[in-house]
Write a protein that holds these residues in place. Structure first.
Motif, PDB file in Angstrom:
ATOM      1  N   MET A   1       0.775  -1.179   0.005  1.00 42.50           N
ATOM      2  CA  MET A   1       0.067  -0.051  -0.192  1.00 42.50           C
ATOM      3  C   MET A   1       0.988   1.305  -0.029  1.00 42.50           C
ATOM      4  O   MET A   1       1.804   1.456   0.974  1.00 42.50           O
ATOM      5  CB  MET A   1      -0.830   0.051   1.175  1.00 42.50           C
ATOM      6  N   ASP A   2       0.730   1.880  -1.011  1.00 40.81           N
ATOM      7  CA  ASP A   2       1.495   3.286  -0.928  1.00 40.81           C
ATOM      8  C   ASP A   2       1.036   4.273  -0.182  1.00 40.81           C
ATOM      9  O   ASP A   2      -0.029   4.193   0.550  1.00 40.81           O
ATOM     10  CB  ASP A   2       1.545   3.743  -2.347  1.00 40.81           C
ATOM     11  N   ARG A   3       1.671   5.461   0.060  1.00 40.64           N
ATOM     12  CA  ARG A   3       1.244   6.572   1.273  1.00 40.64           C
ATOM     13  C   ARG A   3      -0.060   7.195   0.813  1.00 40.64           C
ATOM     14  O   ARG A   3      -0.876   7.400   1.680  1.00 40.64           O
ATOM     15  CB  ARG A   3       2.254   7.725   1.077  1.00 40.64           C
ATOM     16  N   LYS A   4      -0.276   7.340  -0.498  1.00 42.04           N
ATOM     17  CA  LYS A   4      -1.752   7.975  -0.500  1.00 42.04           C
ATOM     18  C   LYS A   4      -2.829   7.067  -0.280  1.00 42.04           C
ATOM     19  O   LYS A   4      -3.857   7.286   0.204  1.00 42.04           O
ATOM     20  CB  LYS A   4      -1.798   8.376  -2.264  1.00 42.04           C
ATOM     21  N   GLN A   5      -2.588   5.667  -0.716  1.00 42.54           N
ATOM     22  CA  GLN A   5      -3.677   4.625  -0.325  1.00 42.54           C
ATOM     23  C   GLN A   5      -3.730   4.507   1.139  1.00 42.54           C
ATOM     24  O   GLN A   5      -5.049   4.448   1.684  1.00 42.54           O
ATOM     25  CB  GLN A   5      -3.351   3.403  -0.953  1.00 42.54           C
ATOM     26  N   HIS A   6      -2.799   4.601   1.711  1.00 43.33           N
ATOM     27  CA  HIS A   6      -2.607   4.437   3.481  1.00 43.33           C
ATOM     28  C   HIS A   6      -3.493   5.696   3.837  1.00 43.33           C
ATOM     29  O   HIS A   6      -4.412   5.515   4.800  1.00 43.33           O
ATOM     30  CB  HIS A   6      -1.351   4.493   3.718  1.00 43.33           C
ATOM     31  N   ILE A   7      -3.305   6.988   3.512  1.00 38.94           N
ATOM     32  CA  ILE A   7      -4.191   7.993   4.079  1.00 38.94           C
ATOM     33  C   ILE A   7      -5.481   8.132   3.430  1.00 38.94           C
ATOM     34  O   ILE A   7      -6.354   8.227   4.384  1.00 38.94           O
ATOM     35  CB  ILE A   7      -3.423   9.484   3.382  1.00 38.94           C
ATOM     36  N   GLN A   8      -5.733   7.510   2.452  1.00 35.24           N
ATOM     37  CA  GLN A   8      -7.262   7.326   1.923  1.00 35.24           C
ATOM     38  C   GLN A   8      -7.758   6.213   2.853  1.00 35.24           C
ATOM     39  O   GLN A   8      -9.091   6.359   3.304  1.00 35.24           O
ATOM     40  CB  GLN A   8      -7.022   6.529   0.438  1.00 35.24           C
ATOM     41  N   LYS A   9      -7.162   5.100   3.197  1.00 32.94           N
ATOM     42  CA  LYS A   9      -7.818   4.136   4.234  1.00 32.94           C
ATOM     43  C   LYS A   9      -7.826   4.755   5.604  1.00 32.94           C
ATOM     44  O   LYS A   9      -9.027   4.423   6.132  1.00 32.94           O
ATOM     45  CB  LYS A   9      -6.743   2.833   4.299  1.00 32.94           C
ATOM     46  N   LEU A  10      -7.125   5.832   5.983  1.00 30.77           N
ATOM     47  CA  LEU A  10      -7.344   6.320   7.539  1.00 30.77           C
ATOM     48  C   LEU A  10      -8.491   7.127   7.357  1.00 30.77           C
ATOM     49  O   LEU A  10      -9.299   7.150   8.215  1.00 30.77           O
ATOM     50  CB  LEU A  10      -5.924   7.023   7.623  1.00 30.77           C
ATOM     51  N   ILE A  11      -8.702   8.006   6.010  1.00 36.22           N
ATOM     52  CA  ILE A  11      -9.891   8.825   6.158  1.00 36.22           C
ATOM     53  C   ILE A  11     -11.114   7.830   6.071  1.00 36.22           C
ATOM     54  O   ILE A  11     -12.342   8.229   6.552  1.00 36.22           O
ATOM     55  CB  ILE A  11      -9.693   9.447   4.878  1.00 36.22           C
ATOM     56  N   GLU A  12     -11.205   7.059   5.133  1.00 35.53           N
ATOM     57  CA  GLU A  12     -12.213   6.022   5.031  1.00 35.53           C
ATOM     58  C   GLU A  12     -12.585   5.379   6.489  1.00 35.53           C
ATOM     59  O   GLU A  12     -13.840   5.260   6.892  1.00 35.53           O
ATOM     60  CB  GLU A  12     -11.934   4.872   4.039  1.00 35.53           C
ATOM     61  N   ASP A  13     -11.524   5.039   7.152  1.00 35.00           N
ATOM     62  CA  ASP A  13     -11.948   4.288   8.470  1.00 35.00           C
ATOM     63  C   ASP A  13     -12.597   5.150   9.380  1.00 35.00           C
ATOM     64  O   ASP A  13     -13.434   5.116  10.160  1.00 35.00           O
ATOM     65  CB  ASP A  13     -10.704   3.526   8.805  1.00 35.00           C
ATOM     66  N   GLN A  14     -11.880   6.325   9.592  1.00 34.14           N
ATOM     67  CA  GLN A  14     -12.084   7.542  10.575  1.00 34.14           C
ATOM     68  C   GLN A  14     -13.404   8.149  10.357  1.00 34.14           C
ATOM     69  O   GLN A  14     -14.172   8.152  11.220  1.00 34.14           O
ATOM     70  CB  GLN A  14     -10.866   8.404  10.488  1.00 34.14           C
ATOM     71  N   PHE A  15     -13.727   8.415   9.121  1.00 33.23           N
ATOM     72  CA  PHE A  15     -15.049   8.913   8.881  1.00 33.23           C
ATOM     73  C   PHE A  15     -15.918   8.222   8.036  1.00 33.23           C
ATOM     74  O   PHE A  15     -17.231   8.805   7.666  1.00 33.23           O
ATOM     75  CB  PHE A  15     -14.657  10.139   7.925  1.00 33.23           C
ATOM     76  N   LEU A  16     -15.954   6.928   7.919  1.00 38.48           N
ATOM     77  CA  LEU A  16     -16.981   6.006   7.362  1.00 38.48           C
ATOM     78  C   LEU A  16     -17.375   6.366   6.237  1.00 38.48           C
ATOM     79  O   LEU A  16     -18.515   6.465   5.845  1.00 38.48           O
ATOM     80  CB  LEU A  16     -17.857   5.811   8.633  1.00 38.48           C
ATOM     81  N   VAL A  17     -16.539   6.634   5.108  1.00 33.82           N
ATOM     82  CA  VAL A  17     -16.658   7.025   3.841  1.00 33.82           C
ATOM     83  C   VAL A  17     -16.059   5.961   2.939  1.00 33.82           C
ATOM     84  O   VAL A  17     -15.063   5.395   3.332  1.00 33.82           O
ATOM     85  CB  VAL A  17     -16.601   8.444   3.676  1.00 33.82           C
ATOM     86  N   ASP A  18     -16.206   5.976   1.511  1.00 32.33           N
ATOM     87  CA  ASP A  18     -15.612   5.373   0.467  1.00 32.33           C
ATOM     88  C   ASP A  18     -15.300   6.251  -0.557  1.00 32.33           C
ATOM     89  O   ASP A  18     -16.070   6.859  -1.070  1.00 32.33           O
ATOM     90  CB  ASP A  18     -16.423   4.077   0.114  1.00 32.33           C
ATOM     91  N   PHE A  19     -13.903   6.127  -0.968  1.00 33.22           N
ATOM     92  CA  PHE A  19     -13.705   6.951  -1.989  1.00 33.22           C
ATOM     93  C   PHE A  19     -14.170   6.341  -3.309  1.00 33.22           C
ATOM     94  O   PHE A  19     -13.784   4.978  -3.501  1.00 33.22           O
ATOM     95  CB  PHE A  19     -12.135   7.328  -2.205  1.00 33.22           C
ATOM     96  N   ASP A  20     -14.938   6.581  -4.048  1.00 34.57           N
ATOM     97  CA  ASP A  20     -15.486   6.102  -5.187  1.00 34.57           C
ATOM     98  C   ASP A  20     -15.801   7.052  -6.325  1.00 34.57           C
ATOM     99  O   ASP A  20     -15.111   8.156  -6.303  1.00 34.57           O
ATOM    100  CB  ASP A  20     -17.068   5.208  -4.829  1.00 34.57           C
ATOM    101  N   GLY A  21     -17.103   6.851  -7.078  1.00 36.27           N
ATOM    102  CA  GLY A  21     -17.335   7.692  -8.061  1.00 36.27           C
ATOM    103  C   GLY A  21     -17.703   9.285  -7.711  1.00 36.27           C
ATOM    104  O   GLY A  21     -17.399  10.319  -8.017  1.00 36.27           O
ATOM    105  N   GLY A  22     -18.185   9.182  -6.604  1.00 36.57           N
ATOM    106  CA  GLY A  22     -18.843  10.343  -5.899  1.00 36.57           C
ATOM    107  C   GLY A  22     -17.918  10.914  -4.866  1.00 36.57           C
ATOM    108  O   GLY A  22     -17.802  12.289  -4.736  1.00 36.57           O
TER     109      GLY A  22
END
Length: 85
Positions: A1-22
């Motif tokens: 997992m690269d740095r950006k993916q790691h940050i994305q996962k932190l955001i998704e886990d902390q704020f209960l969201v998913d990065f997708d089309g929206g």
């Protein structure tokens, strides 16, 4: 997992969201209602812990990083400073 993916996962886990089309790497997370000022401080604290960073009060107040891309760029800059690059 690269740095950006790691940050994305932190955001998704902390704020209960998913990065997708929206929700993309360019989405303003404040305007999208994902995070508020309290959540932002929590996120920065999480980034400090996960990446062993030291953020100054000035950095926290002067720069508001509102998208995944902006947060990733900031973490990359702080890592480079820390590692002497």
């Amino acid at each position: 997992m690269d740095r950006k993916q790691h940050i994305q996962k932190l955001i998704e886990d902390q704020f209960l969201v998913d990065f997708d089309g929206g929700l993309t790497a360019e989405t303003d997370l404040f305007k999208a209602g994902v995070i508020d000022s309290f959540g932002y401080i929590q996120l920065l604290s999480t980034l400090e812990e996960n990446f062993s960073l030291q953020l100054t009060d000035e950095e926290l107040l002067r720069n508001i990083f509102s998208s995944l891309d902006a947060i990733d760029a900031f973490v990359a800059k702080k890592l480079a400073e820390r590692d002497g690059h």
